[in-house]
Design a protein around this motif. Structure first.
Motif, PDB file in Angstrom:
ATOM      1  N   ALA A 181       1.103  22.224   0.731  1.00 45.35           N
ATOM      2  CA  ALA A 181       0.297  21.757   1.860  1.00 45.35           C
ATOM      3  C   ALA A 181       1.055  20.747   2.711  1.00 45.35           C
ATOM      4  N   ARG A 182       1.781  19.861   2.077  1.00 51.12           N
ATOM      5  CA  ARG A 182       2.532  18.860   2.834  1.00 51.12           C
ATOM      6  C   ARG A 182       3.622  19.502   3.673  1.00 51.12           C
ATOM      7  N   LEU A 183       4.326  20.477   3.121  1.00 50.89           N
ATOM      8  CA  LEU A 183       5.375  21.157   3.869  1.00 50.89           C
ATOM      9  C   LEU A 183       4.794  21.984   5.018  1.00 50.89           C
ATOM     10  N   VAL A 184       3.657  22.605   4.786  1.00 51.43           N
ATOM     11  CA  VAL A 184       2.981  23.341   5.858  1.00 51.43           C
ATOM     12  C   VAL A 184       2.561  22.380   6.964  1.00 51.43           C
ATOM     13  N   ALA A 185       1.995  21.244   6.591  1.00 54.89           N
ATOM     14  CA  ALA A 185       1.520  20.266   7.576  1.00 54.89           C
ATOM     15  C   ALA A 185       2.664  19.767   8.457  1.00 54.89           C
ATOM     16  N   GLU A 186       3.842  19.612   7.890  1.00 51.19           N
ATOM     17  CA  GLU A 186       5.003  19.174   8.678  1.00 51.19           C
ATOM     18  C   GLU A 186       5.325  20.173   9.779  1.00 51.19           C
ATOM     19  N   GLN A 187       5.112  21.441   9.510  1.00 52.68           N
ATOM     20  CA  GLN A 187       5.399  22.469  10.500  1.00 52.68           C
ATOM     21  C   GLN A 187       4.288  22.598  11.542  1.00 52.68           C
ATOM     22  N   LEU A 188       3.059  22.246  11.157  1.00 52.13           N
ATOM     23  CA  LEU A 188       1.952  22.345  12.111  1.00 52.13           C
ATOM     24  C   LEU A 188       2.098  21.327  13.235  1.00 52.13           C
ATOM     25  N   GLN A 189       2.557  20.130  12.899  1.00 47.46           N
ATOM     26  CA  GLN A 189       2.818  19.085  13.895  1.00 47.46           C
ATOM     27  C   GLN A 189       1.624  18.859  14.817  1.00 47.46           C
ATOM     28  N   ARG A 190       0.461  18.694  14.229  1.00 48.33           N
ATOM     29  CA  ARG A 190      -0.743  18.441  15.015  1.00 48.33           C
ATOM     30  C   ARG A 190      -1.331  17.089  14.634  1.00 48.33           C
ATOM     31  N   ASP A 191      -1.678  16.312  15.627  1.00 49.30           N
ATOM     32  CA  ASP A 191      -2.343  15.039  15.357  1.00 49.30           C
ATOM     33  C   ASP A 191      -3.688  15.303  14.689  1.00 49.30           C
ATOM     34  N   GLY A 192      -3.946  14.585  13.636  1.00 50.54           N
ATOM     35  CA  GLY A 192      -5.244  14.691  12.972  1.00 50.54           C
ATOM     36  C   GLY A 192      -5.347  15.799  11.951  1.00 50.54           C
ATOM     37  N   VAL A 193      -4.310  16.615  11.761  1.00 51.82           N
ATOM     38  CA  VAL A 193      -4.354  17.669  10.751  1.00 51.82           C
ATOM     39  C   VAL A 193      -3.527  17.202   9.552  1.00 51.82           C
ATOM     40  N   ALA A 194      -4.156  16.473   8.677  1.00 47.76           N
ATOM     41  CA  ALA A 194      -3.497  15.953   7.481  1.00 47.76           C
ATOM     42  C   ALA A 194      -4.041  16.688   6.268  1.00 47.76           C
ATOM     43  N   PRO A 195      -3.183  16.945   5.284  1.00 47.56           N
ATOM     44  CA  PRO A 195      -3.661  17.622   4.071  1.00 47.56           C
ATOM     45  C   PRO A 195      -4.722  16.791   3.347  1.00 47.56           C
ATOM     46  N   VAL A 196      -5.776  17.454   2.916  1.00 47.31           N
ATOM     47  CA  VAL A 196      -6.870  16.795   2.195  1.00 47.31           C
ATOM     48  C   VAL A 196      -7.055  17.513   0.863  1.00 47.31           C
ATOM     49  N   VAL A 197      -6.944  16.786  -0.232  1.00 54.62           N
ATOM     50  CA  VAL A 197      -7.085  17.379  -1.547  1.00 54.62           C
ATOM     51  C   VAL A 197      -8.560  17.591  -1.871  1.00 54.62           C
ATOM     52  N   CYS A 198      -8.870  18.708  -2.534  1.00 56.58           N
ATOM     53  CA  CYS A 198     -10.249  18.934  -2.971  1.00 56.58           C
ATOM     54  C   CYS A 198     -10.243  19.818  -4.217  1.00 56.58           C
ATOM     55  N   GLU A 199     -11.138  19.510  -5.135  1.00 58.26           N
ATOM     56  CA  GLU A 199     -11.219  20.264  -6.391  1.00 58.26           C
ATOM     57  C   GLU A 199     -11.570  21.725  -6.168  1.00 58.26           C
ATOM     58  N   GLU A 200     -12.352  22.004  -5.122  1.00 49.64           N
ATOM     59  CA  GLU A 200     -12.786  23.373  -4.876  1.00 49.64           C
ATOM     60  C   GLU A 200     -11.624  24.310  -4.552  1.00 49.64           C
ATOM     61  N   ALA A 201     -10.484  23.758  -4.170  1.00 51.27           N
ATOM     62  CA  ALA A 201      -9.305  24.569  -3.876  1.00 51.27           C
ATOM     63  C   ALA A 201      -8.348  24.622  -5.062  1.00 51.27           C
ATOM     64  N   GLY A 202      -8.790  24.207  -6.227  1.00 53.36           N
ATOM     65  CA  GLY A 202      -7.932  24.121  -7.401  1.00 53.36           C
ATOM     66  C   GLY A 202      -7.727  25.444  -8.112  1.00 53.36           C
ATOM     67  N   ASP A 203      -7.097  25.350  -9.278  1.00 49.35           N
ATOM     68  CA  ASP A 203      -6.758  26.514 -10.078  1.00 49.35           C
ATOM     69  C   ASP A 203      -7.766  26.634 -11.220  1.00 49.35           C
ATOM     70  N   PHE A 204      -8.681  27.572 -11.118  1.00 45.26           N
ATOM     71  CA  PHE A 204      -9.725  27.725 -12.129  1.00 45.26           C
ATOM     72  C   PHE A 204     -10.182  29.180 -12.171  1.00 45.26           C
TER      73      PHE A 204
END
Length: 210
Positions: free
Chosen positions: A60-83
């Motif tokens: 997510a961090r590497l993707v965010a660097e390429q997006l280069q958009r103000d206000g689009v920061a990676p946000v962690v959430c359990e619902e996107a986890g591995d289960f």
């Protein structure tokens, strides 16, 4: 009456990761994440969610660097986890494949099954359906293969067990559309056109690589 608008949900499995110690992405995985970010840079993404494990966080961090958009920061959430989103009973499964599927899930504990079912429902509530308001929304979720399968299954209104067999390669891109008054649509499934040949199909056993 509340106005509803279309949601575009971009789902991406994390880049290739080290399986030895779960320390995060390999060199190939980091490259996959960068190329995924470049692929998405032209899209109007306003939210980027990711699971808590290192491989999803780093992707997510590497993707965010390429997006280069103000206000689009990676946000962690359990619902996107591995289960495991749904642990089926034998009676739910086709007779000819039940043994294979149950063997695949045999290591899932009762607690993992319980918590996975809760997270799977929360993921549906958080990430699917049209959005409230007059503007369409584009959201990216960097996650794991099981959740990609679960949300594709949900979009197609398939039986709960059918998340099994919906595979996702590392940095593969799936796009779902939720438009008001229409059934959900699968616009892309496991697309890897942003990756060079040598970076495609990682995360798959050799027998099912295309």
């Amino acid at each position: 009456m509340t106005d509803l608008a279309t949601r575009y949900l971009y789902l991406a499995r994390h880049g290739e990761a080290s399986h030895a110690d779960d320390s995060g992405l390999t060199d190939a995985g980091r490259r996959q994440a960068e190329l995924l970010g470049r692929r998405l840079a032209g899209r109007p993404i306003t939210a980027l969610h990711h699971g808590p494990l290192p491989r999803a966080t780093q992707t997510a961090r590497l993707v965010a660097e390429q997006l280069q958009r103000d206000g689009v920061a990676p946000v962690v959430c359990e619902e996107a986890g591995d289960f495991v989103p749904h642990l089926p009973e034998r009676s739910e499964l086709p007779e000819d494949s039940a043994e294979f599927l149950l063997d695949f899930l045999a290591g899932t504990t009762t607690e993992e099954a319980r918590s996975g079912a809760v997270l799977a429902q929360r993921a549906v509530e958080r990430f699917t359906g049209p959005v409230v308001g007059g503007e369409e929304r584009h959201e990216l979720v960097v996650t794991h293969a099981f959740l990609v399968g679960w949300l594709v299954r949900h979009a197609l209104d398939a039986p709960d067990w059918r998340w099994l067999g919906v595979n996702a390669a590392n940095a593969g891109l799936t796009v779902l559309r939720y438009a008001p008054g229409r059934p959900p649509a699968v616009l892309l499934l496991n697309d890897q056109s942003h990756l060079p040949e040598e970076l495609r199909w990682t995360g798959y056993p050799p027998a099912v690589r295309c």
